[in-house]
Design an enzyme around this catalytic site. Structure first.
Site, PDB file in Angstrom:
ATOM      1  CG  ASP A  68     -25.315   1.019  13.565  1.00 23.04           C
ATOM      2  OD1 ASP A  68     -26.661   1.042  13.108  1.00 23.04           O
ATOM      3  OD2 ASP A  68     -24.667   1.667  13.933  1.00 23.04           O
ATOM      4  CD  GLU A 119     -21.484   4.812  14.023  1.00 21.32           C
ATOM      5  OE1 GLU A 119     -21.495   5.655  13.150  1.00 21.32           O
ATOM      6  OE2 GLU A 119     -22.676   4.841  14.751  1.00 21.32           O
ATOM      7  CG  HIS A 139     -24.292   9.587  15.555  1.00 20.58           C
ATOM      8  ND1 HIS A 139     -25.031   9.008  14.334  1.00 20.58           N
ATOM      9  CD2 HIS A 139     -24.971  11.051  15.661  1.00 20.58           C
ATOM     10  CE1 HIS A 139     -25.952  10.347  13.698  1.00 20.58           C
ATOM     11  NE2 HIS A 139     -25.450  11.328  14.842  1.00 20.58           N
ATOM     12  CG  ASP A 190     -26.170   4.681  16.822  1.00 21.58           C
ATOM     13  OD1 ASP A 190     -26.409   4.639  17.816  1.00 21.58           O
ATOM     14  OD2 ASP A 190     -25.986   4.916  15.277  1.00 21.58           O
TER      15      ASP A 190
END
Length: 612
Positions: free
Chosen positions: A66, A68, A207, A212
């Site tokens: 994952d 960001e 988030h 995540d």
């Protein structure tokens, strides 16, 4: 989650890059050359060959990743955090997590969403260092991500830009898998937070990349459990099971390119300009683009996209306006490929007749004394019978005309048991005898009294005490349906009777979403952006809002689905009433007070079905 992520680059000492090992047997760490950390799999998987694709999914090594980021474009935005979890055999065998210096400012909305600030990434490593380490950590595994196109797009773009070998030629998307495995009723949305709630995972999405990724691991395991029950056991079988992109659909991707990345409604149109399908989106471009990937498993959708010649759109202020516009467009066009909401005024009503000795009947048209709408005519007839039984209202269809009395003979008077007229008696009923019964049924319909519901629950208790359990179960289900219909009608009526209601809710950017509601219809919608005084915007919206004239019936002429959508939006946490022409209150004895009883009854009915 990836939506709206944003990132930038920075330098961090190597110790800030963390690898959590839950199985030391499987993962090793070594230092090479200049001290850069690399990750090697002690079992020696160097890459994927044909045998790997035919290996059991249980024995296949996967890395769930994952990111960001600072935004949604791999070409223009940067990564701020990478989190990854290596799994095999249902176990976690390694974790990888690091912040990344994106080398650019992090937009405030991304800081709010992720909590990652520029100070946090000031000493973080640059993407080149992190990506090389990640490639070594994941080498020999199949990459998995929730919305893999997003994550893989960023990773591939950076690998290509930095000249780093990218040995991963295949990946698995849990969004695509979820859409294939789960029904729309079970999962109307496949956002990670929604799937985490559906499967009740132990790590909740936050988030942040590692959280995540951990949540995605649990979601993946639940989804693979489902496909395993359908005979899918290897990665090759899994890829064959998943939908594939149709070249004919992919060729139409240009239809989505001009759409804004804003909330709204989209309309697929056919060769004769007819509306084929109507839908809503929080991001029009992204949602419409998904139709051209083949990720939707419904054959009807592929057929619809194959026929489409263009996509029109209506940009909306927020999701509520989009939902209402969708309902209205469905009613206006009745698109062939939509299966719901194309007849908003359809349904059945339980209506109190205007006869001298009124009774309850089922009708397509509401009156001042009615409840509904009810989707099924049999259910409507059952509710009419329950209310008549509770109040002693007549259920026979005998015409009373201008007669001064009504008489359905009871068995005690020697008459037949006439299909059970609930006003049957051993003597004629005069109007003074009968009118209190009419008042009682009116009161339960409007929520001014719940004595009739108490009478019906007493009847259930009596049946149970008499050990007439099958009759009690039928009565329980009928009473539960009655409570649900009454409660829903009374809730919507409470909203729809208000001539004007102005409501505000915070949006994700700390601005305000605004709605002007008049008699159960959305009359105006807008947004006060962060930093903009909201009240002048409210005044403008109210002045420009649609005029709504109330009609006959408890919903004042508004479609039930639109009213229900508005009611949910107005009553969800965070909504604030800015102004109202009259109080927004439920009646004191409304059926909503019995909602807990109804939920227990629903659970009791479903328990034997689940056990079976």
């Amino acid at each position: 989650m990836h939506e709206g992520h944003q990132t930038h680059r920075s330098r961090l000492p190597h110790q800030h890059l963390s690898l959590h090992r839950t199985n030391v047997r499987c993962v090793g760490i070594k230092a090479v050359g200049d001290g850069q950390l690399t990750f090697s799999d002690l079992d020696g998987d160097a890459g994927l060959d044909d045998d790997d694709f035919d290996r059991s999914l249980f024995d296949t090594t996967m890395v769930v990743v994952d990111l960001e980021t600072t935004g949604g474009s791999a070409a223009n935005d940067e990564i701020t955090e990478i989190g990854a979890v290596k799994i095999r055999g249902g176990e976690v065998i390694g974790e990888f997590a690091t912040l990344v210096d994106p080398g650019c400012p992090i937009p405030p909305k991304i800081v709010t969403l992720t909590g990652i600030t520029e100070a946090m990434v000031a000493d973080a490593p640059m993407i080149g260092e992190v990506l090389s380490s990640f490639v070594e950590f994941a080498r020999g595994a199949i990459l998995v991500a929730h919305n893999a196109r997003f994550d893989m797009g960023f990773l591939r773009h950076n690998a290509r830009a930095l000249g780093i070998e990218w040995p991963f030629h295949t990946s698995l998307c849990t969004v695509t898998l979820a859409r294939r495995v789960l029904t729309r009723d079970e999962a109307p949305s496949v956002r990670l937070s929604v799937l985490a709630d559906l499967f009740n995972v132990s790590v909740r999405p936050t988030h942040r990349a590692l959280d995540d990724a951990r949540a995605t691991v649990e979601v993946l395991h639940h989804l693979l459990e489902r496909v395993g029950n359908q005979g899918v056991g290897t990665y090759r079988e899994l890829t064959a099971y998943l939908p594939r992109t149709n070249p004919r659909l992919r060729a139409k991707r240009s239809m989505a390119q001009s759409l804004p990345a804003r909330p709204g409604v989209y309309l697929f149109r056919g060769p004769s300009d007819e509306v084929l399908y109507v839908g809503t989106a929080v991001d029009l471009r992204r949602r419409v683009s998904s139709y051209f990937t083949g990720s939707d498993p419904r054959p009807r959708m592929s057929e619809m996209v194959g026929l489409a010649t263009r996509v029109d759109h209506i940009e909306c202020a927020h999701g509520l306006e989009a939902g209402v516009r969708e309902l209205r467009l469905l009613a206006a066009h009745a698109p062939a490929y939509n299966r719901r909401s194309t007849q908003p005024h359809r349904g059945w009503w339980v209506v109190l007749t205007g006869e001298r000795f009124p009774r309850l009947k089922v009708s397509r048209t509401p009156t001042e004394d009615s409840i509904g709408p009810i989707g099924n005519r049999t259910t409507a007839a059952t509710i009419a019978d329950m209310l008549a039984a509770a109040t002693g209202l007549r259920s026979c269809t005998t015409r009373s005309g201008s007669a001064s009395h009504h008489w359905c003979r009871s068995e005690a008077a020697g008459g037949p048991r006439i299909g059970g007229c609930h006003a049957a008696s051993d003597r004629p009923l005069t109007l003074p005898d009968y009118l209190p019964r009419v008042s009682a049924v009116r009161d339960v319909m409007t929520g001014d009294s719940d004595v009739a519901l108490a009478t019906l629950t007493d009847r259930l208790t009596h049946l149970s005490e008499m050990q007439m359990f099958e009759s009690a179960a039928r009565h329980r289900d009928r009473l539960s349906a009655t409570i649900d219909v009454l409660a829903r009608c009374q809730r919507l009526s409470a909203l729809n009777r208000i001539a004007e209601l102005v409501v505000a809710r915070r949006d994700e950017q700390h601005g305000w979403e605004l709605a002007v509601i008049r008699h159960g219809r959305l009359a105006g919608a807008g947004v006060a952006r962060r930093g903009v005084p909201p009240m002048p915007v409210v005044d403008t919206l109210v002045a420009a809002a649609e005029t709504v004239l109330p009609d006959v019936g408890p919903l004042f002429g508004a479609p039930a689905e639109e009213s229900a959508l508005l009611y949910r939006w107005v009553t969800e946490p965070g909504a604030r009433i800015v102004g109202a022409s009259e109080p927004f209150v439920l009646p004191g004895a409304c059926a909503q007070r019995w909602s807990a009883w109804s939920r227990v009854a629903h659970d009791a009915r479903e328990s034997p079905r689940r056990a079976g």
